[in-house]
Design an enzyme around this catalytic site. Structure first.
Site, mmCIF file in Angstrom:
data_model
loop_
_atom_site.group_PDB
_atom_site.id
_atom_site.type_symbol
_atom_site.label_atom_id
_atom_site.label_comp_id
_atom_site.label_asym_id
_atom_site.label_seq_id
_atom_site.Cartn_x
_atom_site.Cartn_y
_atom_site.Cartn_z
ATOM 1 N N CYS A 1 0.918 -1.254 -0.099
ATOM 2 C CA CYS A 1 -0.029 -0.059 -0.044
ATOM 3 C C CYS A 1 0.947 1.212 0.012
ATOM 4 O O CYS A 1 1.684 1.194 0.887
ATOM 5 C CB CYS A 1 -0.835 0.130 1.227
ATOM 6 S SG CYS A 1 -1.723 1.356 1.411
ATOM 7 N N CYS B 1 -8.460 -5.028 -10.236
ATOM 8 C CA CYS B 1 -7.911 -4.098 -11.183
ATOM 9 C C CYS B 1 -7.489 -2.766 -10.483
ATOM 10 O O CYS B 1 -8.245 -2.303 -9.722
ATOM 11 C CB CYS B 1 -9.228 -3.742 -11.935
ATOM 12 S SG CYS B 1 -8.749 -2.582 -13.306
ATOM 13 N N CYS C 1 -5.398 0.758 6.314
ATOM 14 C CA CYS C 1 -5.572 2.619 6.327
ATOM 15 C C CYS C 1 -7.044 2.970 5.452
ATOM 16 O O CYS C 1 -7.118 4.162 5.542
ATOM 17 C CB CYS C 1 -4.254 3.073 5.745
ATOM 18 S SG CYS C 1 -4.195 3.027 4.000
ATOM 19 N N CYS D 1 -7.388 -0.848 1.022
ATOM 20 C CA CYS D 1 -6.425 -1.505 2.063
ATOM 21 C C CYS D 1 -7.180 -1.659 3.689
ATOM 22 O O CYS D 1 -7.719 -0.610 3.606
ATOM 23 C CB CYS D 1 -5.327 -0.722 2.132
ATOM 24 S SG CYS D 1 -3.999 -0.945 3.538
ATOM 25 N N CYS E 1 0.429 3.117 3.482
ATOM 26 C CA CYS E 1 0.551 2.589 4.712
ATOM 27 C C CYS E 1 1.700 1.416 4.818
ATOM 28 O O CYS E 1 2.226 1.150 5.725
ATOM 29 C CB CYS E 1 -0.460 2.392 5.471
ATOM 30 S SG CYS E 1 -1.095 0.759 5.058
HETATM 31 ZN ZN ZN Z 1 -2.942 1.085 3.663
#
Ligand code: ZN
Length: 135
Positions: free
Chosen positions: A48, A120, A100, A97, A51
């Site tokens: 991510c 995607c 976060c 995610c 984060c």
């Molecule tokens: Zn994240």
């Protein structure tokens, strides 16, 4: 990795680039075929961008022809959250995610086996780290 990250809009705005903020916090979409990782084939893990939580492994990445990086599975089911997205006059499944809450992209059911899923994902939401070294 289950510690949730909660930040205010102002904090995210200070940490992210304007493009990252637009996509990850306002559910934007990068232009097709322009993303940094669209044709990226290196071996490693995509984390991510907001984060650092590991999200997708290069071994599940494939060329879908859609214009965005595509994966058939996340590194772990609990690392991504899914939510119904009724925007753009379509019902899609948003992928976020789980740590976060950053918007990553959408998941569709026209992917390859073994899952039949196509994640995607916007390149902007990802940060790649090669498998060699400390990753
Ligand atoms: Zn994240």
């Amino acid at each position: 990795m289950s510690n949730k990250i909660t930040k205010t809009d102002a904090e995210w705005r200070a940490e992210l680039t304007p493009e990252e903020y637009r996509i990850m916090r306002e559910k934007g979409t990068e232009r097709a075929f322009t993303g940094e990782y669209y044709e990226h084939d290196a071996d490693g893990v995509y984390r991510c961008a907001a984060c650092g939580q590991p999200l997708f492994d290069s071994q599940t990445k494939y060329h879908s022809g859609s214009g965005w990086p595509s994966f058939y599975a996340p590194v772990a089911g609990e690392n991504v959250d899914k939510a119904a997205d009724f925007g753009h006059f379509m019902i899609r499944t948003e992928v976020k995610c789980s740590r976060c809450g950053a918007h990553l992209g959408h998941v569709f059911d026209d992917g390859p086996q073994p899952t039949g899923l196509r994640y995607c994902i916007n390149s902007v939401s990802l940060e790649f780290a090669g498998r060699e070294g400390e990753g």
